[in-house]
Design an enzyme around this catalytic site. Structure first.
Site, mmCIF file in Angstrom:
data_model
loop_
_atom_site.group_PDB
_atom_site.id
_atom_site.type_symbol
_atom_site.label_atom_id
_atom_site.label_comp_id
_atom_site.label_asym_id
_atom_site.label_seq_id
_atom_site.Cartn_x
_atom_site.Cartn_y
_atom_site.Cartn_z
ATOM 1 N N HIS A 72 63.088 54.593 48.360
ATOM 2 C CA HIS A 72 63.639 55.559 47.410
ATOM 3 C C HIS A 72 63.900 54.915 46.049
ATOM 4 O O HIS A 72 63.786 53.702 45.871
ATOM 5 C CB HIS A 72 64.925 56.181 47.962
ATOM 6 C CG HIS A 72 66.038 55.211 48.220
ATOM 7 N ND1 HIS A 72 66.846 54.715 47.212
ATOM 8 C CD2 HIS A 72 66.492 54.636 49.369
ATOM 9 C CE1 HIS A 72 67.747 53.902 47.724
ATOM 10 N NE2 HIS A 72 67.553 53.829 49.031
ATOM 11 N N CYS A 130 67.769 50.196 53.216
ATOM 12 C CA CYS A 130 66.635 50.922 52.638
ATOM 13 C C CYS A 130 65.938 50.059 51.580
ATOM 14 O O CYS A 130 66.427 49.022 51.171
ATOM 15 C CB CYS A 130 67.112 52.224 52.010
ATOM 16 S SG CYS A 130 67.654 53.463 53.223
#
Length: 213
Positions: free
Chosen positions: A128, A144
């Site tokens: 992301h 992440c």
């Protein structure tokens, strides 16, 4: 060298060559210790001939205690202006620091996911953007993979659902070019406990490299 205040006159070296990891060169490939993401595609050039294309981006990965996992996955979903459903473990950590988080963070400048997110088949893990670009190039996430906003936007437009994703632990990379052996070494993650010198010797004298001499 201090990352934030290197000091006047400090030499800054910009590597313009990189060695690709020892893995299948397809889809998305993440070299976690190198803090780098690679994306491989087969496209056609102006003459309509097949041509392999590779693009690469710097990334931020999981902080110590929140390590980014190694292994294989696929892209399962794509989201613009994603909503962040904050995991209970992250909310607990922030609450203990006196920085409570809501259970849900809506899209906007306060959303740590930025404006684009690719969900992976590894539950709870995403590729992301970020609202804190300074965290790219560092161990800064809860596991992440973070990219600069402009990089994740470019990647988002090209990646399709089902794209393969490989996350590898290769702090030492080696390869031959024009008869010259090149070696690229990155600091291993603290928790990996690797013997870096032994890894370097292994790469320098591997059978695969000797075959290319």
């Amino acid at each position: 060298v201090d990352h934030w205040l290197p000091g006047e006159g400090t030499p800054v070296y910009l590597p313009t060559h990189m060695i690709m990891p020892d893995a299948a060169l397809e889809g998305i490939l993440v070299t976690v210790p190198a803090l780098r993401l690679w994306f491989f595609t087969n496209e056609k050039n102006g003459a309509g001939e097949p041509q392999r294309r590779v693009t690469t981006h710097p990334i931020g990965v999981g902080a110590e205690g929140w390590a980014t996992p190694y292994g294989e996955a696929t892209v399962t979903q794509k989201a613009r202006d994603p909503v962040w459903y904050v995991p209970a473990s992250v909310r607990k950590e922030h609450a203990e620091r006196g920085d409570p988080l809501p259970a849900v963070v809506q899209p906007g400048p306060d959303n740590p996911l930025g404006r684009h997110a690719l969900a992976l088949s590894l539950p709870g893990y995403l590729i992301h953007g970020t609202n804190k670009p300074a965290g790219v190039g560092m161990r800064s996430s809860h596991g992440c993979i973070r990219l600069y906003p402009q990089d994740v936007e470019a990647l988002f437009e090209r990646v399709t659902r089902g794209t393969k994703v490989r996350l590898v632990n290769q702090p030492v990379l080696a390869g031959w070019k024009d008869g010259q052996l090149y070696l690229e070494v990155h600091r291993p993650l603290a928790e990996d406990n690797l013997d870096l010198a032994a890894q370097v010797e292994k790469e320098k004298f591997s059978d695969q490299l000797l075959k290319l001499m």
